[in-house]
Every structure is written in structure tokens, then in C-alpha cells.
Write an enzyme that holds these catalytic residues in place. Structure first.
Site, short mmCIF file in Angstrom:
data_model
loop_
_atom_site.label_atom_id
_atom_site.label_comp_id
_atom_site.label_asym_id
_atom_site.label_seq_id
_atom_site.Cartn_x
_atom_site.Cartn_y
_atom_site.Cartn_z
N VAL A 180 0.84 -1.20 0.00
CA VAL A 180 0.00 0.00 0.00
C VAL A 180 0.88 1.25 0.00
CG1 VAL A 180 -1.84 1.24 1.21
CG2 VAL A 180 -1.77 -1.26 1.27
N GLU A 181 1.94 1.22 0.78
CA GLU A 181 2.77 2.40 0.95
C GLU A 181 3.59 2.74 -0.30
OE1 GLU A 181 3.16 4.70 3.08
OE2 GLU A 181 2.03 4.02 4.81
#
Length: 538
Positions: free
Chosen positions: A144-145
Site C-alpha cells: 500500500v505504501e
């Protein structure tokens, strides 16, 4: 390998327990002497219900093979399977999660790219999470990051696999210098990220979804949202909080990935297997060393070593450390052996430079791609003052600088050269310039301007810094059918901006804009001007 254990009682243990219970039914001992009678009452008498229970249990296992007390071992060959077996956070099938899951499900090739980037580091990350007994879902957070890209840099100034902003990086002891950025050091940043998440979990009353949300937006913002809800007597779980748009999709993205891993067959998602075994090990070089030399000692290509050690900004480790290298496990022994045999004076290359008139320490440092502090330390300079003919010792790279393709400067050059339009315009930053001013001057989006130059919109810019601007239309006077080319024109005697503009069929205001000229000042013979001309008209 991970082992899941199950224990069962042997039949013999049940039988021993049964006999022990029955032994409680022995008769009361009594003895008499001539004067007294002594009566001993047992304290552990079995009541009839105990006997019935023991008989029933014995009958249930009668005829069954006794189970071994040795633990059953489940071996995972694939680290994704290891993660899948431990997923524990509930996944609501709400609109937010389903929307994110649908996006991922429609882009199966994304998972192949993720696995390729994650392969060296995922086992290490899983081990760290399990050691701390944290939710295994956190192993998916780098997807996600940063899409598992340790060189990722966001518009919010966040860097690395775990996307630390400078302030949070400092808070969790991630060193950031000209030579090294701990936010991109996968080993250091993973430990810092888990420290931060543990802190958030405790701060936010043990709610993991709120902790994950705070990792994205900061604990202050989540705490304020919780406080607002409490005042209104509303729930304070993640789904009930009023948080920024980015954060409200951040947690669902993680849950969507967890759902797709758990139900990968149902959604026909292939998670490229990654061997469930150590892939990397950290070796401390214990002193500054050229990355090219380190790669040679580890019998690796320079870029291969640098990709495993993205924290190093330059061609060598920071003189003040760290000097640790992540290397493939199969290269650890040879790297250690070669390091031990390397003479100390061969770790770096050095050049003798004699100061010339007009030289400054900063200028010399820039010329040799080193830092001012290194020149001062190496040459024992007490102030920034240097003398003509003074000899300086300067560390230099073993290879040509462009061969260190993953250094900060070379990554920036690659970013700036990536074609984003038909024409690239260079802008040299002047004193007082801001990103906003430059974006307005060239009529481009400020976020696009930042992206083209590998920075964030809020990053400081310095006089002399060169920015690139990509345009499909270099001037508002440009025709749709124009074929634009950049040329350099050297001013001749008798030239004026008006004469040059007429010659190349461009506008005076455009020449001034392209070259950052003051229309009140004269141009000089020999001066170079950049022009964007329509080759179909000239």
C-alpha cells in the site's frame, strides 16, 4: 520455516488418571490402642461423578490409536502461504473494501511486479512481525505504501519502502544525511516502522485499524477524530471516524489485499511464490567503503548490491556510518572473507588537489561529488578558509559516477529525462523562486512540476538548482500542427531579441521566458539562447 503445533494426550495418561481417581476410594484407615482410637480422613476422596467421568473418557478412547505427543509440523514453502495462514483481522465486505479489492483484482500483473520487488525482503519482514507478535497483515503494508519500491518518493516528502517523512524518520532514529538516508534502508526502516506501529497501537487503545490509519495520517489527526466522536457519543472505530480521503482508502486497501490473499483462488489472483527462507543477511563493513569496491568483494554487480542497499545516496557509505550491507545469504561468507583480507587503504580511492585562485571548499566538494564536511574532516580544516596552493586530499569514486546509476544524482537525472511531453525546458532556480511561482510561469500543475523533478511540492528549492518542465506546447502562439524542436542560438554582433524573434518566427516574450531574461536588459554577443522553433515554418 514456520511450525504450527497440536498436542493430544496418550491413552496411557488417561489410564493413569483413572487409576489415580479410583485410588481415592480406599477405605478409611482405623487403628485402636488401649487408650485412644485414631481416625484418618482422606482429603482427596473421589465422588461418584469423578468415577463416571473417568470411565466415560476411557471408553471414548478405547480402541483408538494413541496420538503422539510430538508436535505436528506444517512446513510452508511459500512465504505468502505463511502470511495467509496467520491473517486474523476481520474484513468487512463494505463498499470501501470491495472498491479497492476490485481495482487490485483487475490488475493481476501488479502482483507480479510486487513479488519481484518484495522477494529479497519479505521473509525478513515477516520474521520481524512474528517476533513482536503483531498482526501479520502488516507484512502487506509496504504494498500500500510504496508497491514494495524502496526508492519510492511521494508528493508528501515520504521516502522508502515504509514511506517515512523526514520528521518521523528523525523521531525513530533513521539517520538522514547527504551520504545516507535511513528511510530507504529496508532493514532499519522496517524496524522503525514496526516500532512506530507498536507505539500507535498502544496510544490508540489497542485498536489496530486506528493504528494503521494513524500510520498514514499521523496519530494527532486520528486522536482528534476520536475526540470529536466521543463528544457526539458516536463510535470511535475506524469506520466511524471522519478522516482525510487518503486515509479512508488506505486501510481498505490493506484489507482488500488481505482478502485477495486469503481468497486468491476465488478471485483468480496469482501471488508469485517467494521461498520461505532467509534471502538476505546484514554484514558490517566497519568503515567507509566505495560501493563499487563492496560489490566486487561480494561478487555482485554494482547495481545488484545498491538495490539491496537503497539507503546509500552516493557512491560510498557515510564516513560516519552506518557501513552495513545487505547481501544475499549465499554471498555472505565470501564477502566477509574478502573484507577481512582488504587493506584499509584500498577501501576508498583518493586524489590530491591543489587549491587554485577562486576556489571554495563548497565548489571543490561539488566538483568531486563529495560533501563539505568530508573535506573538512579528512583535511583537518579548522574553518572554511582555504589558501591558494594548499593541497587537499579528496575521496573519489572507483568508477565513473554515471556507473553508480542508483545514486541520488543519477536517479534524479533519469527522472528528469523521462519523456513527459514533446519539449523539455530547463529552468535554473533564482533567489526568491518558489515551486508555485515556477508552475505559474510555465502554466503547469505544481504536482506535475514536482514529479518531473523527483521532489515534493513542499520541498525547498535552492538558487542554482536546475528544474525541468515538460510541455506539449512551448508557447501559446504555437499552432496545433507545429513540430517543435529545441535549438541553441549564439548571439551575434547587431542582434536584438526582436531580430532573433523575427528570424525564427517566434515571439520576443517567449524568448525571454525560455531563457529567463529581463526584457529591460540587453543581450550580449556570444550569449547562448535556447529557442523552441516550429521546423515546419523556418
Amino acid at each position: 520455516m514456520i511450525k504450527l503445533k497440536t498436542l493430544s494426550l496418550k491413552k496411557t495418561i488417561i489410564q493413569i488418571s483413572f487409576l489415580t481417581i479410583l485410588s481415592g476410594c480406599s477405605a478409611v484407615q482405623s487403628g485402636k490402642s488401649e487408650q485412644t482410637e485414631i481416625v484418618s480422613t482422606p482429603t482427596n476422596l473421589a465422588v461418584p461423578e469423578d468415577v463416571v467421568d473417568a470411565l466415560t473418557l476411557s471408553a471414548l478412547i478405547e480402541g483408538n490409536e494413541p496420538m503422539d505427543l510430538e508436535p505436528e509440523v506444517i512446513v510452508f514453502e511459500d512465504v505468502w502461504k505463511r502470511i495467509e495462514s496467520q491473517l486474523s483481522i476481520d474484513i468487512p465486505q463494505n463498499r470501501q473494501v470491495v472498491t479497492e479489492r476490485n481495482w487490485y483484482a483487475k490488475h493481476p500483473s501488479y502482483f507480479k511486479r510486487i513479488a519481484a520487488r518484495a522477494e529479497p525482503f519479505l521473509f525478513f519482514i515477516v520474521e520481524e512481525i512474528e517476533k513482536r507478535q503483531m498482526p501479520i497483515e502488516l507484512a502487506l503494508l509496504p504494498i500500500v505504501e510504496s508497491a514494495f519500491d524502496p526508492f519510492a518518493y511521494s508528493h508528501g516528502r515520504a521516502s522508502g519502502l515504509w514511506q517515512f517523512v523526514p520528521g518521523t524518520g528523525n523521531r525513530f532514529k533513521l539517520k538522514q544525511s547527504w551520504w545516507y538516508d535511513g528511510r530507504r534502508d529496508v532493514v532499519a526502516a522496517t524496524k522503525a516502522a514496526l516500532d512506530y506501529l507498536s507505539f500507535l497501537h498502544k496510544t490508540l487503545d489497542g485498536d489496530w485499524l486506528n493504528a494503521i490509519a494513524a500510520y498514514n495520517s499521523g496519530e494527532g489527526r486520528v486522536l482528534r477524530a476520536i475526540k470529536r466522536n466521543r463528544k457526539k457519543h458516536l463510535p470511535t472505530d475506524f469506520w466511524s471516524l471522519d478522516l482525510p480521503k487518503e486515509t479512508t482508502s488506505y486501510v481498505p486497501k490493506l484489507l482488500a489485499l488481505s482478502d485477495l490473499l486469503k481468497r486468491h483462488q476465488e478471485f483468480e489472483i496469482s501471488w508469485t511464490p517467494i521461498k520461505n527462507q532467509p534471502h538476505i543477511q546484514v554484514v558490517d563493513a566497519k568503515g567507509q567503503i566505495d560501493l563499487a569496491k563492496a560489490a566486487q568483494l561480494a561478487e555482485l554487480e554494482l547495481n545488484e548490491l545498491h538495490r539491496l542497499n537503497p539507503g546509500y545516496n552516493q557512491w560510498a557509505t557515510d564516513p560516519k556510518g552506518p557501513h552495513k550491507f545487505v547481501v544475499p545469504v549465499e554471498k555472505v561468507d565470501i564477502f566477509k572473507q574478502n573484507l577481512a583480507e582488504l587493506p584499509k587503504n584500498e577501501r576508498m580511492s583518493w586524489q590530491r588537489y591543489v587549491v587554485k585562485s577562486g576556489d571554495t571548499l563548497g565548489g571543490i566538494a561539488e566538483k568531486f561529488n563529495t560533501s563539505l564536511s568530508v573535506l573538512i574532516d579528512v583535511n583537518d580544516i579548522k574553518s572554511n578558509i582555504i589558501r591558494v596552493n594548499q593541497a587537499l586530499l579528496i575521496p573519489t569514486s572507483t568508477k565513473a559516477l554515471d556507473e553508480y546509476s542508483l545514486t541520488a544524482d543519477n536517479r534524479l537525472t533519469k527522472t528528469q529525462n523521462k519523456k513527459r511531453g514533446s519539449t523539455k525546458i530547463k529552468h535554473s532556480v533564482k533567489s526568491g523562486d518558489t515551486m508555485w511561482d515556477i508552475s505559474r510561469e510555465y502554466d503547469v500543475n505544481i504536482r506535475s512540476l514536482a514529479k518531473w523533478n523527483g521532489i515534493a511540492p513542499t520541498d525547498p528549492i535552492m538558487p542554482g538548482q536546475e528544474l525541468v518542465i515538460w510541455k506539449n506546447q512551448t508557447t501559446k502562439h504555437q499552432a496545433e500542427s507545429a513540430v517543435m524542436r529545441a535549438i541553441t542560438y549564439k548571439v551575434r554582433n547587431g542582434d536584438s531579441l526582436a531580430r532573433i524573434a523575427q528570424k525564427f518566427k517566434v515571439k520576443v516574450v517567449d524568448i525571454a521566458k525560455w531563457n529567463q531574461l529581463d526584457l529591460k536588459k540587453y543581450i550580449r554577443p556570444g550569449q547562448s539562447l535556447k529557442l523552441y522553433v516550429d521546423v515546419t515554418r523556418t
